[in-house]
Scaffold this motif. Structure first.
Motif, PDB file in Angstrom:
ATOM      1  N   CYS A 131     -21.954 -56.466  10.319  1.00 18.00           N
ATOM      2  CA  CYS A 131     -20.962 -57.442  10.659  1.00 18.00           C
ATOM      3  C   CYS A 131     -19.824 -56.820  11.286  1.00 18.00           C
ATOM      4  CB  CYS A 131     -20.574 -57.915   9.194  1.00 18.00           C
ATOM      5  SG  CYS A 131     -21.968 -58.971   8.426  1.00 18.00           S
TER       6      CYS A 131
ATOM      7  N   ASP B 175     -22.762 -71.382  12.690  1.00 15.77           N
ATOM      8  CA  ASP B 175     -22.902 -72.136  13.920  1.00 15.77           C
ATOM      9  C   ASP B 175     -23.570 -70.637  14.864  1.00 15.77           C
ATOM     10  OD1 ASP B 175     -20.687 -70.437  14.531  1.00 15.77           O
ATOM     11  OD2 ASP B 175     -19.524 -71.968  15.295  1.00 15.77           O
TER      12      ASP B 175
ATOM     13  N   ALA C 235     -22.083 -68.449  16.065  1.00 14.29           N
ATOM     14  CA  ALA C 235     -21.234 -67.310  16.118  1.00 14.29           C
ATOM     15  C   ALA C 235     -22.120 -66.390  15.160  1.00 14.29           C
ATOM     16  CB  ALA C 235     -20.066 -67.701  15.504  1.00 14.29           C
ATOM     17  N   TYR C 236     -22.852 -66.738  14.084  1.00 18.08           N
ATOM     18  CA  TYR C 236     -23.336 -65.839  13.078  1.00 18.08           C
ATOM     19  C   TYR C 236     -24.329 -64.702  13.698  1.00 18.08           C
ATOM     20  CZ  TYR C 236     -25.787 -64.764   8.782  1.00 18.08           C
ATOM     21  OH  TYR C 236     -25.974 -64.104   7.542  1.00 18.08           O
ATOM     22  N   ARG C 237     -24.853 -65.140  14.854  1.00 19.53           N
ATOM     23  CA  ARG C 237     -25.624 -63.844  15.391  1.00 19.53           C
ATOM     24  C   ARG C 237     -24.907 -62.813  16.144  1.00 19.53           C
ATOM     25  NH1 ARG C 237     -30.970 -62.690  16.002  1.00 19.53           N
ATOM     26  NH2 ARG C 237     -31.780 -64.647  15.537  1.00 19.53           N
ATOM     27  N   SER C 238     -23.837 -63.396  16.790  1.00 22.02           N
ATOM     28  CA  SER C 238     -22.924 -62.543  17.386  1.00 22.02           C
ATOM     29  C   SER C 238     -21.986 -61.830  16.508  1.00 22.02           C
ATOM     30  CB  SER C 238     -22.109 -63.291  18.419  1.00 22.02           C
ATOM     31  OG  SER C 238     -21.175 -64.171  17.563  1.00 22.02           O
ATOM     32  N   LEU C 239     -21.884 -62.439  15.265  1.00 23.17           N
ATOM     33  CA  LEU C 239     -20.942 -61.607  14.259  1.00 23.17           C
ATOM     34  C   LEU C 239     -21.816 -60.581  13.350  1.00 23.17           C
ATOM     35  CD1 LEU C 239     -18.021 -62.068  13.011  1.00 23.17           C
ATOM     36  CD2 LEU C 239     -19.209 -63.302  11.312  1.00 23.17           C
TER      37      LEU C 239
ATOM     38  N   ARG D 247     -13.270 -66.681  15.484  1.00 24.34           N
ATOM     39  CA  ARG D 247     -14.691 -66.298  15.492  1.00 24.34           C
ATOM     40  C   ARG D 247     -15.320 -66.925  14.310  1.00 24.34           C
ATOM     41  NH1 ARG D 247     -16.967 -61.896  18.062  1.00 24.34           N
ATOM     42  NH2 ARG D 247     -15.476 -60.453  18.928  1.00 24.34           N
ATOM     43  N   THR D 248     -14.713 -67.320  13.199  1.00 22.66           N
ATOM     44  CA  THR D 248     -15.175 -68.013  12.144  1.00 22.66           C
ATOM     45  C   THR D 248     -14.319 -69.370  11.943  1.00 22.66           C
ATOM     46  OG1 THR D 248     -14.307 -66.959  10.392  1.00 22.66           O
ATOM     47  CG2 THR D 248     -16.541 -66.025  11.279  1.00 22.66           C
TER      48      THR D 248
ATOM     49  N   ALA E 241     -20.993 -67.211   8.863  1.00 19.78           N
ATOM     50  CA  ALA E 241     -20.663 -68.206   9.866  1.00 19.78           C
ATOM     51  C   ALA E 241     -21.611 -69.380   9.933  1.00 19.78           C
ATOM     52  CB  ALA E 241     -20.791 -67.848  11.262  1.00 19.78           C
TER      53      ALA E 241
ATOM     54  N   THR F   7      -8.198 -57.892  16.530  1.00 19.19           N
ATOM     55  CA  THR F   7      -8.170 -59.282  16.273  1.00 19.19           C
ATOM     56  C   THR F   7      -6.970 -59.360  15.214  1.00 19.19           C
ATOM     57  OG1 THR F   7     -10.703 -59.265  16.455  1.00 19.19           O
ATOM     58  CG2 THR F   7      -9.826 -61.073  14.980  1.00 19.19           C
TER      59      THR F   7
ATOM     60  N   ASP G 237     -13.680 -72.258  13.771  1.00 19.55           N
ATOM     61  CA  ASP G 237     -14.087 -73.400  14.532  1.00 19.55           C
ATOM     62  C   ASP G 237     -14.034 -74.700  13.417  1.00 19.55           C
ATOM     63  OD1 ASP G 237     -15.315 -74.935  16.838  1.00 19.55           O
ATOM     64  OD2 ASP G 237     -16.698 -75.135  15.518  1.00 19.55           O
TER      65      ASP G 237
END
Length: 241
Positions: free
Chosen positions: A33, A132, A134-138, A170-171, A130, A218, A173
């Motif tokens: 993460c 959507d 975004a879960y994989r990128s996160l 990132r989370t 997450a 961030t 949305d």
């Protein structure tokens, strides 16, 4: 006798389950993460090998205190379901002593949790990172195993507290959060959602390990953003804090 790789243990209040708790941090995690505050728990090789008896001896030192304080034992990590047999035996031994138990997990390895382990766990702190793409990128992994595990916990009637880390950009949305809130509302076993504002308290650990901290630039979420997200969950009839 089961042995496990243990990173550390500590006492905490109000963060890792009800009351004052003995918190056992296991080593090893399959996710990466971007906001992880404990990169020192990623690898099992970095933990110390301990038997269940040795862990229980440490817990015993605090048993009277944590019981009087309305607490118990929480196993976290890393990811405790990377070591499911060890986690299950510690929990079973705790239950035999009348100690309250809490499992803190991402749910990504939920298929490794036996029904017996779940029977000895109440509640599960389920981290849904997450809802959507975004879960994989996160995290570097897919969301589906966590949702499958959440559904299984609902089917078994295991109480759950959802943890959702709010990371600006990132989370946050709105449509994704509404989707998660609707999913959580449909489970029937979720006590509440803890919306946890992203922080940078683990940055020093990255520096010590000579690992770049991906979210160094961030910002932390504003109070208004935190209130908006908590309100979205409440709009779906879910308690949120």
């Amino acid at each position: 006798m089961n042995t496990g790789r243990v990173h550390s243990w500590d006492l905490s209040t109000g963060v890792d389950g009800p009351g004052t708790r003995f918190v056992l941090f296991l080593s090893g995690c399959p996710l990466r993460c971007l906001y992880c505050a404990n990169p020192d728990t990623w690898h099992m090789r970095d933990g110390q090998e301990m038997t269940v008896d040795a862990v229980m001896a440490e817990i015993e030192k605090y048993r009277t205190f944590i019981t009087a304080a309305g607490g118990g034992v929480t196993i976290t990590g890393g990811e405790p379901l990377l070591q499911p047999a060890f986690t299950a035996e510690v929990f079973h031994r705790c239950k035999e002593l009348g100690l309250h138990t809490t499992l803190d997990t991402s749910g990504f390895l939920g298929s490794r949790a036996t029904d017996d382990l779940l029977a000895d766990t109440n509640p599960v702190l389920l981290d849904i990172k997450a809802f959507d793409v975004a879960y994989r990128s996160l995290t570097g992994a897919g969301l589906a195993p966590t949702l499958t595990f959440a559904t299984r916990l609902s089917r078994h009637g295991v109480p759950v507290r959802i943890r959702y880390v709010l990371v600006p950009g990132r989370t946050d949305d709105e449509s994704a959060i509404d989707g998660l809130a609707a999913f959580v509302a449909g489970l029937g076993n979720v006590e509440c959602v803890d919306v946890l504002p992203f922080h940078k308290l683990g940055a020093a650990k990255y520096e010590a390990l000579d690992i770049p901290f991906p979210l160094r630039d961030t910002p932390t979420p504003s109070p208004d953003l935190v209130d908006r997200v908590r309100g979205q969950f409440r709009d779906h009839g879910v308690r949120a804090f």
